[in-house]
Scaffold this active site. Structure first.
Site, PDB file in Angstrom:
ATOM      1  N   HIS A  62       0.832  -1.210   0.000  1.00 48.12           N
ATOM      2  CA  HIS A  62       0.000   0.000   0.000  1.00 48.12           C
ATOM      3  C   HIS A  62       0.862   1.255   0.000  1.00 48.12           C
ATOM      4  O   HIS A  62       0.438   2.317  -0.433  1.00 48.12           O
ATOM      5  CB  HIS A  62      -0.897   0.037   1.237  1.00 48.12           C
ATOM      6  CG  HIS A  62      -1.708  -1.203   1.415  1.00 48.12           C
ATOM      7  ND1 HIS A  62      -2.772  -1.506   0.604  1.00 48.12           N
ATOM      8  CD2 HIS A  62      -1.592  -2.230   2.295  1.00 48.12           C
ATOM      9  CE1 HIS A  62      -3.282  -2.661   0.984  1.00 48.12           C
ATOM     10  NE2 HIS A  62      -2.587  -3.122   2.003  1.00 48.12           N
ATOM     11  N   HIS A  91       5.451   7.115   6.197  1.00 45.31           N
ATOM     12  CA  HIS A  91       5.196   6.465   4.918  1.00 45.31           C
ATOM     13  C   HIS A  91       4.795   7.523   3.906  1.00 45.31           C
ATOM     14  O   HIS A  91       4.645   8.698   4.250  1.00 45.31           O
ATOM     15  CB  HIS A  91       4.101   5.391   5.063  1.00 45.31           C
ATOM     16  CG  HIS A  91       2.790   5.969   5.487  1.00 45.31           C
ATOM     17  ND1 HIS A  91       2.395   6.057   6.807  1.00 45.31           N
ATOM     18  CD2 HIS A  91       1.789   6.555   4.771  1.00 45.31           C
ATOM     19  CE1 HIS A  91       1.214   6.649   6.870  1.00 45.31           C
ATOM     20  NE2 HIS A  91       0.826   6.968   5.649  1.00 45.31           N
ATOM     21  N   HIS A  93       2.568   8.629   0.069  1.00 41.51           N
ATOM     22  CA  HIS A  93       1.531   8.409  -0.943  1.00 41.51           C
ATOM     23  C   HIS A  93       2.015   9.105  -2.213  1.00 41.51           C
ATOM     24  O   HIS A  93       2.539  10.216  -2.143  1.00 41.51           O
ATOM     25  CB  HIS A  93       0.198   9.014  -0.494  1.00 41.51           C
ATOM     26  CG  HIS A  93      -0.299   8.449   0.807  1.00 41.51           C
ATOM     27  ND1 HIS A  93      -1.178   7.389   0.871  1.00 41.51           N
ATOM     28  CD2 HIS A  93      -0.025   8.777   2.094  1.00 41.51           C
ATOM     29  CE1 HIS A  93      -1.429   7.101   2.136  1.00 41.51           C
ATOM     30  NE2 HIS A  93      -0.734   7.927   2.905  1.00 41.51           N
ATOM     31  N   HIS A 116       3.681  11.158   5.322  1.00 36.64           N
ATOM     32  CA  HIS A 116       2.917  11.156   6.570  1.00 36.64           C
ATOM     33  C   HIS A 116       3.795  10.661   7.707  1.00 36.64           C
ATOM     34  O   HIS A 116       4.201   9.492   7.720  1.00 36.64           O
ATOM     35  CB  HIS A 116       1.677  10.255   6.457  1.00 36.64           C
ATOM     36  CG  HIS A 116       0.594  10.844   5.619  1.00 36.64           C
ATOM     37  ND1 HIS A 116      -0.456  10.101   5.126  1.00 36.64           N
ATOM     38  CD2 HIS A 116       0.395  12.124   5.200  1.00 36.64           C
ATOM     39  CE1 HIS A 116      -1.255  10.910   4.434  1.00 36.64           C
ATOM     40  NE2 HIS A 116      -0.760  12.128   4.463  1.00 36.64           N
ATOM     41  N   THR A 200      -6.382   7.806   6.684  1.00 35.09           N
ATOM     42  CA  THR A 200      -6.835   7.780   5.289  1.00 35.09           C
ATOM     43  C   THR A 200      -6.860   6.362   4.722  1.00 35.09           C
ATOM     44  O   THR A 200      -7.090   6.173   3.535  1.00 35.09           O
ATOM     45  CB  THR A 200      -5.948   8.669   4.395  1.00 35.09           C
ATOM     46  OG1 THR A 200      -4.611   8.148   4.417  1.00 35.09           O
ATOM     47  CG2 THR A 200      -5.967  10.110   4.850  1.00 35.09           C
ATOM     48  N   THR A 201      -6.592   5.372   5.561  1.00 34.00           N
ATOM     49  CA  THR A 201      -6.689   3.969   5.145  1.00 34.00           C
ATOM     50  C   THR A 201      -7.503   3.234   6.205  1.00 34.00           C
ATOM     51  O   THR A 201      -7.578   3.681   7.354  1.00 34.00           O
ATOM     52  CB  THR A 201      -5.292   3.319   5.029  1.00 34.00           C
ATOM     53  OG1 THR A 201      -4.556   3.589   6.227  1.00 34.00           O
ATOM     54  CG2 THR A 201      -4.535   3.881   3.842  1.00 34.00           C
TER      55      THR A 201
HETATM   56 ZN   LIG Z   1      -0.754   8.022   4.931  1.00 34.59          ZN
END
Ligand SMILES: [Zn+2]
Length: 281
Positions: A62, A91, A93, A116, A200-201
């Site tokens: 992810h 992590h 995005h 993030h 957000t996940t």
């Molecule tokens: Zn994130």
């Protein structure tokens, strides 16, 4: 078995994903409230190196996620947070192309990469923090491509070289990065946007104090391609196909791992400015 569930269907398994306090959002500059009572955010031990300068990172299918053991872990405090929060992981995005990738959208612009930095309230466990409406504090940093005479942040190189070593999905790698300090990766300006929202996940816990740094960090196109060369884990071959010696296709690249923006009408985004104006007699 790994099932790819599109964001619109997350709520079927994780009811919180259809809540009224969901992230990310578009931060439209006209709806941002300048708030001079918002304190400056203090980063402590962000200059620290982890034990042995070792960072563990994993392409988890992810994102690419970094963590490390610290004698004194990086923390954030003040910034009107009310208490201390300790870094647990960070992590990214990103998008397949430069016109998308970030989760937060600023005044209509989606950026190619968003970092993030996830922090947990210092005296809570993981379970407690996701059940607490302010249990987590995430600092988001947006990146943009350096163009023309601009130069990318030179301190990104150790981080990018580490990402290039995460070649096998779900296989953590430990890399020694004596030159990497988180403080060097953040924008130098203290200005930020603040709102209360969610992960957000999945499970989309409504437990996050978001701090979105206003200034962007410059990155090169070549460095972006390193993120875009990460892979998602292969789909398992159904047992019935194994005897057929079906050729596996090329592995799928891990891109566009951002959630669509969520309904944000009526929510207040506060803004901590670059400098305070001080009026004197
Ligand atoms: Zn994130």
């Amino acid at each position: 078995m790994r099932i790819k569930l599109p964001p619109a269907l997350w709520k079927a398994l994780y009811p919180a994903c259809s809540g009224t306090r969901q992230s990310p959002i578009e931060i439209g500059l006209v709806s941002v409230v300048l708030d001079l009572t918002l304190e400056s955010l203090d980063l402590s031990a962000y200059e620290a190196h982890p034990v042995g300068n070792n960072w563990t990172l994993v392409d988890n299918g992810h994102s690419v996620q970094f963590s490390a053991q610290f004698n004194a872990p990086p923390q954030i405090q003040n910034g009107s947070l009310g208490t201390k929060y300790v870094l647990t992981q960070f992590h990214f995005h990103w998008g397949a192309t430069d016109d998308r990738g970030s989760e937060h959208v600023i005044n209509g612009t989606r950026y190619p990469l968003e970092l993030h930095l996830v922090h947990r309230k210092f005296n809570e466990t993981d379970a407690q923090s996701t059940a607490d409406s302010t249990g987590l504090a995430v600092v988001a940093v947006l990146f943009e491509i350096a163009t023309g005479t601009e130069t990318a942040n030179p301190h990104l190189e150790p981080l990018i070289s580490a990402v290039s070593q995460a070649t096998i999905p779900n296989a953590p790698v430990t890399v020694t990065l004596p030159d990497m300090k988180l403080a060097d990766i953040l924008p130098q300006s203290p200005s930020y946007y603040r709102y209360l929202d969610s992960l957000t996940t999945p499970p989309c816990a409504e437990a996050v104090v978001w701090t979105v740094m206003k200034r962007r960090v410059k990155i090169t196109e070549t460095q972006m391609q390193i993120f875009r060369s990460l892979r998602v884990p292969p789909e398992p071959t159904p047992a019935s196909d194994r005897s057929l010696h079906v050729e596996a296709g090329p592995p799928e690249v891990l891109v566009d791992n951002f959630r669509p923006t969520q309904f944000s009408v009526g929510r207040v985004v506060r803004y901590h400015p670059e400098v305070y104006l001080v009026f004197v007699d």
